[in-house]
Design a protein around this motif. Sequence first.
Motif, PDB file in Angstrom:
ATOM      1  N   ASP A 299       0.656  -1.120   0.138  1.00  0.00           N
ATOM      2  CA  ASP A 299       0.113   0.007   0.093  1.00  0.00           C
ATOM      3  C   ASP A 299       0.836   1.248  -0.014  1.00  0.00           C
ATOM      4  OD1 ASP A 299       0.964  -0.524   2.749  1.00  0.00           O
ATOM      5  OD2 ASP A 299      -1.015   0.311   3.453  1.00  0.00           O
ATOM      6  N   THR A 300       2.009   1.388   0.735  1.00  0.00           N
ATOM      7  CA  THR A 300       2.825   2.079   0.706  1.00  0.00           C
ATOM      8  C   THR A 300       3.545   2.597  -0.842  1.00  0.00           C
ATOM      9  OG1 THR A 300       3.317   1.883   2.970  1.00  0.00           O
ATOM     10  CG2 THR A 300       5.042   3.346   1.659  1.00  0.00           C
ATOM     11  N   ILE A 301       4.005   1.444  -1.115  1.00  0.00           N
ATOM     12  CA  ILE A 301       4.688   1.650  -2.499  1.00  0.00           C
ATOM     13  C   ILE A 301       3.710   1.908  -3.522  1.00  0.00           C
ATOM     14  CG2 ILE A 301       5.587   0.142  -4.271  1.00  0.00           C
ATOM     15  CD1 ILE A 301       6.775  -1.625  -2.106  1.00  0.00           C
ATOM     16  N   THR A 302       2.404   1.461  -3.475  1.00  0.00           N
ATOM     17  CA  THR A 302       1.212   2.101  -4.612  1.00  0.00           C
ATOM     18  C   THR A 302       1.141   3.533  -4.406  1.00  0.00           C
ATOM     19  OG1 THR A 302       0.455  -0.076  -4.432  1.00  0.00           O
ATOM     20  CG2 THR A 302      -1.065   1.668  -5.143  1.00  0.00           C
ATOM     21  N   LYS A 303       1.045   3.863  -3.026  1.00  0.00           N
ATOM     22  CA  LYS A 303       0.917   5.386  -2.791  1.00  0.00           C
ATOM     23  C   LYS A 303       2.119   6.280  -3.412  1.00  0.00           C
ATOM     24  CE  LYS A 303      -2.095   4.990   1.116  1.00  0.00           C
ATOM     25  NZ  LYS A 303      -2.057   4.929   2.668  1.00  0.00           N
ATOM     26  N   ASP A 304       3.423   5.683  -3.065  1.00  0.00           N
ATOM     27  CA  ASP A 304       4.544   6.281  -3.766  1.00  0.00           C
ATOM     28  C   ASP A 304       4.462   6.502  -5.180  1.00  0.00           C
ATOM     29  OD1 ASP A 304       5.444   6.612  -1.289  1.00  0.00           O
ATOM     30  OD2 ASP A 304       6.843   5.159  -1.266  1.00  0.00           O
ATOM     31  N   ILE A 305       4.136   5.171  -5.975  1.00  0.00           N
ATOM     32  CA  ILE A 305       4.094   5.287  -7.584  1.00  0.00           C
ATOM     33  C   ILE A 305       2.859   6.267  -7.941  1.00  0.00           C
ATOM     34  CG2 ILE A 305       3.162   3.922  -9.635  1.00  0.00           C
ATOM     35  CD1 ILE A 305       4.664   1.525  -8.008  1.00  0.00           C
TER      36      ILE A 305
END
Length: 171
Positions: free
Chosen positions: A144-150
């Motif tokens: 979820d963190t990686i997706t938000k960063d992308i």
Amino acid sequence: DILFLMVGKGGQYEHCKALVRALGVEKQVLFPGEVLFHDIPSYVAAADVCVALFDRSYPPFQKYSFFYSPMKVTEYLAGGKPVIVSGFGNLNTFVADKKNGLLVNEQHVNEIADAVMTLAKDRTLCMKMGALNRTEAQKKYRWDTITKDIIRAVERAFLEKSLGKNTERKQ
């Protein structure tokens, strides 16, 4: 009293085995060779310290710096291990020297040996680094963190492109 575990069977595997034999330290270095991906966490869990050395003289690194995601480093961090890592390229974004690991020049054997001995002698430091790595990995490397960063990066790129086009029209 240190046992080294060299997991994998990369391009330097045979050279490393020959060097260990030549130095007469076969009892201090284990070579399990290739292991299945799903077995990697067991090997990381067995370690007190994890080492990831990358050759800065590798031609693509010379040209582009260290340019890819070092999966093994993130696995070590997520495993709650202190790390010793080559200190160049984007590896510096994963490891803060003397905070969550030690950065070394992989071409300087004494520097690597000093780093290994520093962590081998200081169990408290290892525990602090490992705990920090585990906590940080749980925050940074969640999907979820990686997706938000992308999504943020794509939105930023889109906004910059849109603003650039609007600026060109006004001129």
